[in-house]
Design a protein around this motif. Structure first.
Motif, PDB file in Angstrom:
ATOM      1  N   PRO A   1      20.519  -4.648   2.221  1.00  0.00           N
ATOM      2  CA  PRO A   1      19.114  -4.606   2.663  1.00  0.00           C
ATOM      3  C   PRO A   1      19.054  -3.859   3.886  1.00  0.00           C
ATOM      4  O   PRO A   1      19.717  -4.215   5.083  1.00  0.00           O
ATOM      5  CB  PRO A   1      18.536  -5.930   2.499  1.00  0.00           C
ATOM      6  CG  PRO A   1      19.933  -6.852   2.801  1.00  0.00           C
ATOM      7  CD  PRO A   1      21.040  -5.966   2.273  1.00  0.00           C
ATOM      8  N   ALA A   2      18.008  -2.843   4.300  1.00  0.00           N
ATOM      9  CA  ALA A   2      17.850  -2.407   5.518  1.00  0.00           C
ATOM     10  C   ALA A   2      16.838  -3.267   6.659  1.00  0.00           C
ATOM     11  O   ALA A   2      15.998  -3.719   5.945  1.00  0.00           O
ATOM     12  CB  ALA A   2      16.994  -1.072   5.457  1.00  0.00           C
ATOM     13  N   ARG A   3      17.578  -3.929   7.576  1.00  0.00           N
ATOM     14  CA  ARG A   3      16.978  -5.024   8.333  1.00  0.00           C
ATOM     15  C   ARG A   3      15.340  -4.445   8.752  1.00  0.00           C
ATOM     16  O   ARG A   3      14.600  -5.376   8.904  1.00  0.00           O
ATOM     17  CB  ARG A   3      17.517  -5.436   9.387  1.00  0.00           C
ATOM     18  CG  ARG A   3      19.075  -5.987   9.116  1.00  0.00           C
ATOM     19  CD  ARG A   3      18.808  -7.162   7.908  1.00  0.00           C
ATOM     20  NE  ARG A   3      19.908  -7.897   7.554  1.00  0.00           N
ATOM     21  CZ  ARG A   3      20.308  -8.716   6.585  1.00  0.00           C
ATOM     22  NH1 ARG A   3      19.637  -8.975   5.643  1.00  0.00           N
ATOM     23  NH2 ARG A   3      21.594  -9.284   6.216  1.00  0.00           N
ATOM     24  N   TRP A   4      15.328  -3.261   8.826  1.00  0.00           N
ATOM     25  CA  TRP A   4      14.111  -2.749   9.672  1.00  0.00           C
ATOM     26  C   TRP A   4      12.935  -2.784   8.687  1.00  0.00           C
ATOM     27  O   TRP A   4      11.774  -3.072   8.934  1.00  0.00           O
ATOM     28  CB  TRP A   4      14.432  -1.290  10.313  1.00  0.00           C
ATOM     29  CG  TRP A   4      14.710  -0.189   9.187  1.00  0.00           C
ATOM     30  CD1 TRP A   4      15.903   0.031   8.657  1.00  0.00           C
ATOM     31  CD2 TRP A   4      13.548   0.711   8.544  1.00  0.00           C
ATOM     32  NE1 TRP A   4      15.522   1.022   7.876  1.00  0.00           N
ATOM     33  CE2 TRP A   4      14.052   1.351   7.598  1.00  0.00           C
ATOM     34  CE3 TRP A   4      12.120   0.633   8.418  1.00  0.00           C
ATOM     35  CZ2 TRP A   4      13.586   2.260   6.976  1.00  0.00           C
ATOM     36  CZ3 TRP A   4      11.519   1.740   8.030  1.00  0.00           C
ATOM     37  CH2 TRP A   4      12.351   2.314   7.053  1.00  0.00           C
ATOM     38  N   LEU A   5      13.478  -3.055   7.260  1.00  0.00           N
ATOM     39  CA  LEU A   5      12.080  -2.919   6.360  1.00  0.00           C
ATOM     40  C   LEU A   5      11.666  -4.408   6.152  1.00  0.00           C
ATOM     41  O   LEU A   5      10.614  -4.581   5.451  1.00  0.00           O
ATOM     42  CB  LEU A   5      12.721  -2.578   5.039  1.00  0.00           C
ATOM     43  CG  LEU A   5      12.984  -0.746   4.696  1.00  0.00           C
ATOM     44  CD1 LEU A   5      13.601  -0.698   3.347  1.00  0.00           C
ATOM     45  CD2 LEU A   5      11.708  -0.184   4.896  1.00  0.00           C
ATOM     46  N   GLU A   6      12.188  -5.323   6.880  1.00  0.00           N
ATOM     47  CA  GLU A   6      11.697  -6.531   6.726  1.00  0.00           C
ATOM     48  C   GLU A   6      10.454  -6.890   7.108  1.00  0.00           C
ATOM     49  O   GLU A   6       9.523  -7.778   6.823  1.00  0.00           O
ATOM     50  CB  GLU A   6      12.764  -7.722   7.106  1.00  0.00           C
ATOM     51  CG  GLU A   6      14.050  -7.773   6.719  1.00  0.00           C
ATOM     52  CD  GLU A   6      15.009  -8.695   7.169  1.00  0.00           C
ATOM     53  OE1 GLU A   6      14.747  -9.179   8.229  1.00  0.00           O
ATOM     54  OE2 GLU A   6      16.117  -9.040   6.631  1.00  0.00           O
ATOM     55  N   ARG A   7       9.960  -6.020   8.058  1.00  0.00           N
ATOM     56  CA  ARG A   7       8.692  -6.253   8.860  1.00  0.00           C
ATOM     57  C   ARG A   7       7.543  -5.549   8.036  1.00  0.00           C
ATOM     58  O   ARG A   7       6.300  -5.717   8.222  1.00  0.00           O
ATOM     59  CB  ARG A   7       8.857  -5.514  10.304  1.00  0.00           C
ATOM     60  CG  ARG A   7       8.697  -3.860  10.097  1.00  0.00           C
ATOM     61  CD  ARG A   7       8.861  -3.192  11.536  1.00  0.00           C
ATOM     62  NE  ARG A   7      10.201  -3.447  12.011  1.00  0.00           N
ATOM     63  CZ  ARG A   7      10.744  -2.642  12.845  1.00  0.00           C
ATOM     64  NH1 ARG A   7      10.210  -1.683  13.480  1.00  0.00           N
ATOM     65  NH2 ARG A   7      12.224  -2.719  13.300  1.00  0.00           N
ATOM     66  N   TYR A   8       7.827  -4.825   6.909  1.00  0.00           N
ATOM     67  CA  TYR A   8       6.801  -4.200   6.161  1.00  0.00           C
ATOM     68  C   TYR A   8       6.525  -4.881   4.815  1.00  0.00           C
ATOM     69  O   TYR A   8       7.703  -5.618   4.314  1.00  0.00           O
ATOM     70  CB  TYR A   8       7.215  -2.733   5.650  1.00  0.00           C
ATOM     71  CG  TYR A   8       7.307  -1.958   7.033  1.00  0.00           C
ATOM     72  CD1 TYR A   8       6.467  -1.744   7.902  1.00  0.00           C
ATOM     73  CD2 TYR A   8       8.697  -1.365   7.372  1.00  0.00           C
ATOM     74  CE1 TYR A   8       6.581  -1.231   9.114  1.00  0.00           C
ATOM     75  CE2 TYR A   8       8.794  -0.765   8.618  1.00  0.00           C
ATOM     76  CZ  TYR A   8       7.638  -0.699   9.478  1.00  0.00           C
ATOM     77  OH  TYR A   8       7.912   0.038  10.685  1.00  0.00           O
ATOM     78  N   ALA A   9       5.477  -5.170   4.204  1.00  0.00           N
ATOM     79  CA  ALA A   9       5.098  -5.660   3.071  1.00  0.00           C
ATOM     80  C   ALA A   9       4.254  -4.769   2.002  1.00  0.00           C
ATOM     81  O   ALA A   9       3.419  -3.897   2.602  1.00  0.00           O
ATOM     82  CB  ALA A   9       4.589  -7.141   3.169  1.00  0.00           C
ATOM     83  N   ARG A  10       4.099  -5.208   0.916  1.00  0.00           N
ATOM     84  CA  ARG A  10       3.189  -4.486  -0.297  1.00  0.00           C
ATOM     85  C   ARG A  10       1.498  -4.839   0.331  1.00  0.00           C
ATOM     86  O   ARG A  10       0.762  -3.807   0.358  1.00  0.00           O
ATOM     87  CB  ARG A  10       3.232  -4.918  -1.564  1.00  0.00           C
ATOM     88  CG  ARG A  10       4.631  -4.600  -2.117  1.00  0.00           C
ATOM     89  CD  ARG A  10       4.706  -5.086  -3.540  1.00  0.00           C
ATOM     90  NE  ARG A  10       3.677  -4.486  -4.573  1.00  0.00           N
ATOM     91  CZ  ARG A  10       3.835  -3.360  -5.029  1.00  0.00           C
ATOM     92  NH1 ARG A  10       5.138  -2.709  -4.738  1.00  0.00           N
ATOM     93  NH2 ARG A  10       2.919  -2.762  -5.875  1.00  0.00           N
ATOM     94  N   GLU A  11       1.278  -6.114   1.127  1.00  0.00           N
ATOM     95  CA  GLU A  11      -0.096  -6.373   1.543  1.00  0.00           C
ATOM     96  C   GLU A  11      -0.363  -5.275   2.684  1.00  0.00           C
ATOM     97  O   GLU A  11      -1.533  -5.167   3.000  1.00  0.00           O
ATOM     98  CB  GLU A  11      -0.013  -7.680   2.057  1.00  0.00           C
ATOM     99  CG  GLU A  11      -0.176  -8.711   0.882  1.00  0.00           C
ATOM    100  CD  GLU A  11       1.289  -8.878   0.568  1.00  0.00           C
ATOM    101  OE1 GLU A  11       2.411  -8.456   0.981  1.00  0.00           O
ATOM    102  OE2 GLU A  11       1.765  -9.561  -0.846  1.00  0.00           O
ATOM    103  N   ASP A  12       0.538  -4.843   3.341  1.00  0.00           N
ATOM    104  CA  ASP A  12       0.512  -3.982   4.501  1.00  0.00           C
ATOM    105  C   ASP A  12       0.085  -2.566   4.011  1.00  0.00           C
ATOM    106  O   ASP A  12      -0.336  -1.613   4.741  1.00  0.00           O
ATOM    107  CB  ASP A  12       1.405  -3.707   5.418  1.00  0.00           C
ATOM    108  CG  ASP A  12       1.630  -5.120   6.261  1.00  0.00           C
ATOM    109  OD1 ASP A  12       0.627  -5.855   6.115  1.00  0.00           O
ATOM    110  OD2 ASP A  12       2.878  -5.623   6.344  1.00  0.00           O
ATOM    111  N   GLY A  13       0.297  -2.143   2.447  1.00  0.00           N
ATOM    112  CA  GLY A  13      -0.001  -0.770   2.033  1.00  0.00           C
ATOM    113  C   GLY A  13       1.331  -0.140   1.899  1.00  0.00           C
ATOM    114  O   GLY A  13       1.401   0.934   1.671  1.00  0.00           O
TER     115      GLY A  13
END
Length: 411
Positions: free
Chosen positions: A246-258
């Motif tokens: 898993p790419a750690r930088w993707l942890e800050r994004y979510a489906r709720e954010d679009g």
């Protein structure tokens, strides 16, 4: 009183000073004082310790530069060129540094037997160029597909002779993070898509993948933070990133954010150089619900310069290999990056030469030679049969052959 006498003496002795009439005895006394005044500096110099002769700096400069030029880097330090800090290759290099640093005995000044230094590079072709040219870049992590292309194009010379590999590492997956209205790759046609920074490994491979899929986009080249901001304001439709999950930088994004990850089809045009892969909810719980998303993967390799056996770089790398291979089981701890579970240092990279001390270490422990023999036997079988499968099918067939080989050899 002494000060007054000296002041009177100096006045009387000046060539153009006006002498005041004095008694003969006084004049004689002052004359002797003047003579003593002239003699004091000589006496002081005679009685003082002799100063060391000053050496002019300019004759020494060429010798100093020559000595510095001959002086090698710390023989205990090995540098690994990686990609950006948010990439998996940098995380892997850091963990190599951390694990190998633990448990080492230190010398009288705190020095350790081996120090691993991750070096932030640009990734892609530049990492290969750095290993070939930079004195401190002893090793590097690069995608196998780029190595094969550079060998064929000879853009950096005959790298089949100037480079060796230490071990294949992990697979890096293609990530396409998109805005909510982008449901599949076809929706990206004609849209602005970030392919990562110019000349990076992501840009080169992403452009190749999109070309093989027949998809034309408007390319943007910015870092991932700028790309995410562009996606928020609608200026960028998606951003591409190739790294191990898993790419750690993707942890800050979510489906709720679009934001969400879109699937990438595995077509026949990709089989020669890429492998099929998937993302799951366990990989990215904030982005993926209970489903599997198809994508692609490419193998990464730990490479090194093919230095002469008598060189200090060769000796540093040999020290590293012995430490790294001997402690490889320590990297399988749950606290380490999940990609360590994929890594098999004994795996063979067809078409490339392994660093001699690494090959010797594996053969002595019967880890590399049997698999290498199996690979050679498998390749002979394919040549005789006339069968030319794709890279993916070839690897799948080899893994089945390898299981049979090991069982037959009693391994």
């Amino acid at each position: 009183m002494f000060t007054a006498i000296v002041e009177n003496r100096e006045t009387a002795c000046r060539p153009h000073g006006k002498l005041v009439p004095m008694r003969l005895a006084t004049v004689a006394f002052l004359l002797l004082a003047c003579l003593f005044h002239q003699a004091v500096p000589s006496i002081a110099r005679t009685n003082a310790p002799e100063a060391a002769p000053q050496v002019q700096p300019y004759p020494m400069q060429p010798m100093l530069r020559l000595a510095q030029a001959k002086r090698s880097p710390n023989p205990n330090t090995v540098g690994i060129v990686t990609g950006r800090p948010n990439g998996t290759d940098f995380a892997i290099a850091q963990e190599i540094s951390t694990v190998l640093a633990n448990g080492q005995e230190t010398g009288p000044r705190g020095e350790v037997a081996l120090r691993i230094v991750p070096m932030i590079g640009k990734g892609g072709i530049q990492n290969v160029r750095d290993v070939l040219t930079l004195p401190g870049a002893d090793m590097g992590i690069a995608p196998k597909i780029l190595l094969d292309r550079l060998r064929a194009s000879k853009e950096l010379g005959d790298i089949s002779k100037s480079l060796v590999y230490i071990a294949p590492l992990f697979h890096e997956e293609l990530h396409i993070l998109a805005r909510p209205e982008i449901r599949n790759l076809a929706d990206l046609a004609g849209r602005r898509v970030n392919l990562g920074e110019e000349d990076s490994g992501t840009e080169i491979l992403a452009r190749d993948i999109l070309s093989r899929l027949g998809l034309k986009v408007t390319e943007v080249n910015v870092d991932q933070n700028a790309a995410a901001e562009g996606m928020r304001n609608g200026d960028i439709a998606a951003t591409v990133f190739i790294t191990g999950k898993p790419a750690r930088w993707l942890e800050r994004y979510a489906r709720e954010d679009g934001f969400h990850l879109i699937p990438v089809p595995y077509t026949s045009s990709l089989e020669e150089d890429y492998l099929p892969a998937t993302f799951t909810h366990q990989d990215y719980p904030n982005l993926i619900p209970d489903e599997r998303i198809a994508t692609l993967a490419v193998g990464s390799v730990l490479i090194a310069s093919n230095s002469p056996r008598t060189s200090e770089r060769y000796q540093r790398l040999e020290t590293f290999v012995n430490a790294f291979f001997s402690r490889i089981s320590e990297f399988e701890s749950p606290a380490r990056h999940p990609k360590w579970k994929e890594i098999n240092v004994a795996a063979v990279l067809p078409g490339w030469s392994r660093f001699a001390p690494a090959e010797r270490w594996l053969k002595q422990r019967r880890l590399g030679a049997p698999d290498a023999d199996a690979r050679a036997e498998f390749e002979r079988y394919l040549d005789q049969s006339g069968n030319v499968p794709s890279a993916t099918e070839r690897e799948r067939l080899f893994q089945g052959f390898l299981r049979w080989w090991r069982e037959g050899k009693g391994r």
